[in-house]
Write a protein that holds these residues in place. Structure first.
Motif, PDB file in Angstrom:
ATOM      1  N   LEU A  40      -2.746   7.326   2.442  1.00  0.00           N
ATOM      2  CA  LEU A  40      -1.521   6.827   3.084  1.00  0.00           C
ATOM      3  C   LEU A  40      -0.325   7.711   2.770  1.00  0.00           C
ATOM      4  CD1 LEU A  40      -1.902   2.972   2.510  1.00  0.00           C
ATOM      5  CD2 LEU A  40      -2.078   4.211   4.682  1.00  0.00           C
ATOM      6  N   ILE A  41      -0.234   8.186   1.526  1.00  0.00           N
ATOM      7  CA  ILE A  41       0.886   9.054   1.139  1.00  0.00           C
ATOM      8  C   ILE A  41       0.868  10.332   1.958  1.00  0.00           C
ATOM      9  CG2 ILE A  41       1.809  10.485  -0.725  1.00  0.00           C
ATOM     10  CD1 ILE A  41       0.937   8.313  -2.685  1.00  0.00           C
TER      11      ILE A  41
ATOM     12  N   LEU B  74       6.530  -0.890   5.066  1.00  0.00           N
ATOM     13  CA  LEU B  74       5.281  -0.153   4.901  1.00  0.00           C
ATOM     14  C   LEU B  74       4.741  -0.309   3.490  1.00  0.00           C
ATOM     15  CD1 LEU B  74       3.155   1.794   5.995  1.00  0.00           C
ATOM     16  CD2 LEU B  74       4.663   3.686   5.337  1.00  0.00           C
ATOM     17  N   LEU B  75       5.644  -0.246   2.520  1.00  0.00           N
ATOM     18  CA  LEU B  75       5.239  -0.409   1.119  1.00  0.00           C
ATOM     19  C   LEU B  75       4.704  -1.815   0.881  1.00  0.00           C
ATOM     20  CD1 LEU B  75       5.117   0.877  -1.687  1.00  0.00           C
ATOM     21  CD2 LEU B  75       7.433   0.030  -2.101  1.00  0.00           C
ATOM     22  N   GLY B  76       5.369  -2.817   1.475  1.00  0.00           N
ATOM     23  CA  GLY B  76       4.916  -4.196   1.324  1.00  0.00           C
ATOM     24  C   GLY B  76       3.552  -4.422   1.952  1.00  0.00           C
ATOM     25  N   LEU B  77       3.342  -3.840   3.137  1.00  0.00           N
ATOM     26  CA  LEU B  77       2.044  -3.963   3.815  1.00  0.00           C
ATOM     27  C   LEU B  77       0.941  -3.296   2.998  1.00  0.00           C
ATOM     28  CD1 LEU B  77       3.055  -3.316   7.540  1.00  0.00           C
ATOM     29  CD2 LEU B  77       2.371  -5.492   6.502  1.00  0.00           C
TER      30      LEU B  77
ATOM     31  N   ALA C 253       8.365   9.748  -2.519  1.00  0.00           N
ATOM     32  CA  ALA C 253       8.797   9.874  -1.121  1.00  0.00           C
ATOM     33  C   ALA C 253       8.188   8.768  -0.278  1.00  0.00           C
ATOM     34  CB  ALA C 253       8.383  11.248  -0.576  1.00  0.00           C
ATOM     35  N   TYR C 254       6.940   8.422  -0.560  1.00  0.00           N
ATOM     36  CA  TYR C 254       6.268   7.350   0.187  1.00  0.00           C
ATOM     37  C   TYR C 254       6.925   6.007  -0.113  1.00  0.00           C
ATOM     38  CZ  TYR C 254       2.604   4.169   1.795  1.00  0.00           C
ATOM     39  OH  TYR C 254       1.910   3.179   2.420  1.00  0.00           O
ATOM     40  N   ALA C 255       7.249   5.757  -1.392  1.00  0.00           N
ATOM     41  CA  ALA C 255       7.862   4.491  -1.783  1.00  0.00           C
ATOM     42  C   ALA C 255       9.233   4.320  -1.148  1.00  0.00           C
ATOM     43  CB  ALA C 255       7.972   4.419  -3.303  1.00  0.00           C
ATOM     44  N   GLY C 256       9.866   5.425  -0.856  1.00  0.00           N
ATOM     45  CA  GLY C 256      11.209   5.342  -0.291  1.00  0.00           C
ATOM     46  C   GLY C 256      11.255   5.420   1.220  1.00  0.00           C
ATOM     47  N   THR C 257      10.113   5.560   1.859  1.00  0.00           N
ATOM     48  CA  THR C 257      10.103   5.702   3.320  1.00  0.00           C
ATOM     49  C   THR C 257      10.471   4.406   4.037  1.00  0.00           C
ATOM     50  OG1 THR C 257       7.724   5.277   3.293  1.00  0.00           O
ATOM     51  CG2 THR C 257       8.430   7.580   3.337  1.00  0.00           C
TER      52      THR C 257
ATOM     53  N   VAL D   9       0.066  -5.699   0.112  1.00  0.00           N
ATOM     54  CA  VAL D   9      -0.704  -6.838   0.631  1.00  0.00           C
ATOM     55  C   VAL D   9      -2.118  -6.403   1.009  1.00  0.00           C
ATOM     56  CG1 VAL D   9      -0.888  -8.525   2.496  1.00  0.00           C
ATOM     57  CG2 VAL D   9       1.324  -8.102   1.419  1.00  0.00           C
ATOM     58  N   GLY D  10      -2.216  -5.253   1.661  1.00  0.00           N
ATOM     59  CA  GLY D  10      -3.525  -4.746   2.058  1.00  0.00           C
ATOM     60  C   GLY D  10      -4.431  -4.480   0.875  1.00  0.00           C
ATOM     61  N   LEU D  11      -3.888  -3.892  -0.185  1.00  0.00           N
ATOM     62  CA  LEU D  11      -4.686  -3.619  -1.381  1.00  0.00           C
ATOM     63  C   LEU D  11      -5.116  -4.914  -2.066  1.00  0.00           C
ATOM     64  CD1 LEU D  11      -2.752  -0.576  -2.918  1.00  0.00           C
ATOM     65  CD2 LEU D  11      -4.983  -0.567  -1.783  1.00  0.00           C
ATOM     66  N   PHE D  12      -4.228  -5.917  -2.034  1.00  0.00           N
ATOM     67  CA  PHE D  12      -4.580  -7.215  -2.623  1.00  0.00           C
ATOM     68  C   PHE D  12      -5.752  -7.842  -1.863  1.00  0.00           C
ATOM     69  CE2 PHE D  12      -4.201 -11.867  -2.543  1.00  0.00           C
ATOM     70  CZ  PHE D  12      -4.306 -12.148  -3.909  1.00  0.00           C
ATOM     71  N   ILE D  13      -5.700  -7.766  -0.536  1.00  0.00           N
ATOM     72  CA  ILE D  13      -6.779  -8.332   0.284  1.00  0.00           C
ATOM     73  C   ILE D  13      -8.084  -7.596   0.030  1.00  0.00           C
ATOM     74  CG2 ILE D  13      -7.602  -8.643   2.652  1.00  0.00           C
ATOM     75  CD1 ILE D  13      -4.685  -9.125   3.473  1.00  0.00           C
ATOM     76  N   ILE D  14      -8.029  -6.278  -0.062  1.00  0.00           N
ATOM     77  CA  ILE D  14      -9.230  -5.481  -0.310  1.00  0.00           C
ATOM     78  C   ILE D  14      -9.824  -5.803  -1.674  1.00  0.00           C
ATOM     79  CG2 ILE D  14     -10.062  -3.135  -0.758  1.00  0.00           C
ATOM     80  CD1 ILE D  14      -8.097  -2.189   1.423  1.00  0.00           C
ATOM     81  N   ASN D  15      -8.974  -5.887  -2.700  1.00  0.00           N
ATOM     82  CA  ASN D  15      -9.464  -6.154  -4.053  1.00  0.00           C
ATOM     83  C   ASN D  15     -10.035  -7.552  -4.187  1.00  0.00           C
ATOM     84  OD1 ASN D  15      -8.574  -3.919  -6.325  1.00  0.00           O
ATOM     85  ND2 ASN D  15      -7.304  -3.818  -4.509  1.00  0.00           N
ATOM     86  N   SER D  16      -9.401  -8.528  -3.544  1.00  0.00           N
ATOM     87  CA  SER D  16      -9.914  -9.903  -3.587  1.00  0.00           C
ATOM     88  C   SER D  16     -11.141 -10.046  -2.693  1.00  0.00           C
ATOM     89  CB  SER D  16      -8.828 -10.893  -3.144  1.00  0.00           C
ATOM     90  OG  SER D  16      -7.707 -10.822  -3.985  1.00  0.00           O
ATOM     91  N   GLY D  17     -11.067  -9.442  -1.508  1.00  0.00           N
ATOM     92  CA  GLY D  17     -12.169  -9.542  -0.560  1.00  0.00           C
ATOM     93  C   GLY D  17     -13.435  -8.890  -1.057  1.00  0.00           C
TER      94      GLY D  17
END
Length: 267
Positions: free
Chosen positions: A48-49, A68-71, A60-64, A74-82
């Protein structure tokens, strides 16, 4: 005093004996799973970076874009839990780490996990992780009589060591027949929901059928095959019409191999 063995009486009134998985084996399996997820998460973040910044620059990615950072979070949380929920449900209570260590999660009645029980026990990892470093979960597994963490208590699950099927020095007639036919349990796939609809009683039926089959004359063999297909095929969503007795027999023998892996344990 903690138990190392637990006896379970299934709804079919069959007594099963399991060896409970303790803190050491469960922790080892969990660490393996976390290492796998660490690699997956790192690859996703790096991709993604590079995709959104054109270079390997985390700041730079965190500041874009905060959205996008929030998504991403959330996406990583879903992947790790899923990862845990999906693998435990579709792989008979085994994540990759559990499979390597030789343990699995099951329901307290001895049956495989349902989607709901898998979701509950894994969603409550959030609680077991309190206050940090999985502290509460470790303490619960260590001190609970049947090595349960909070997720296991609420979901009604236990974690046990895999039991190996009995090894026979001499092949039985039905085993020889299956080998001669070239049948394997991978010859057709049964949906998880259909497999869970079969009980110990169904296993006893298919086991008795398979072991009697070679002793019967051709006409009785065909009749018994048709009767068994009529009992079991509707539960699996399989059609009988248009199939020969040989096709029905082969399907039942493959079903025997599949259920044998689930039910024919060494107690």
């Amino acid at each position: 005093m903690k138990q190392e063995q637990v006896g379970i009486k299934t709804p079919e009134f069959v007594s099963l004996q399991f060896q409970l998985a303790g803190l050491g084996s469960r922790a080892t399996g969990f660490i393996i799973d976390q290492l796998i997820l660490l690699v997956v998460n790192a690859l996703i973040i790096i991709s993604l970076i590079i995709l959104f910044t054109g270079e390997m620059d985390l700041l730079a990615y965190a500041g874009t874009d905060s959205l996008l950072l929030g998504l991403t979070i959330v996406g990583l949380f879903i992947i790790n839990s899923g990862y845990f929920i999906a693998l435990e449900y579709f792989s008979g209570g085994r994540t990759i780490g559990k499979r390597i260590v030789g343990i699995r999660a099951i329901q307290e009645n001895g049956h495989s996990l349902t989607l709901l029980s898998s979701f509950i026990r894994n969603f409550l990892r959030i609680v077991d992780n309190l206050p940090a470093g999985y502290f509460l979960g470790i303490m619960m597994i260590y001190f609970h009589p049947t090595h349960k963490r909070i997720g296991d208590l609420v979901a009604g699950t236990i974690v046990v060591h895999e039991r190996k099927a009995k090894r026979k020095k001499k092949l039985s007639p039905i085993e020889k027949e299956i080998i001669e036919k070239g049948l394997t349990k991978d010859d057709f796939t049964i949906d998880e929901w259909a497999l869970q609809s079969l009980s110990q009683k169904d296993w006893n039926l298919i086991n008795t059928y398979s072991n009697r089959l070679m002793q019967l004359p051709t006409n009785e063999r065909s009749e018994l095959t048709l009767q068994m297909a009529g009992l079991l095929f509707p539960k699996l969503g399989l059609e009988i019409a248009g199939k020969s007795h040989l096709d029905l027999e082969n399907t039942l023998l493959v079903l025997y191999l599949i259920l044998k892996e689930e039910w024919a344990y060494e107690l």
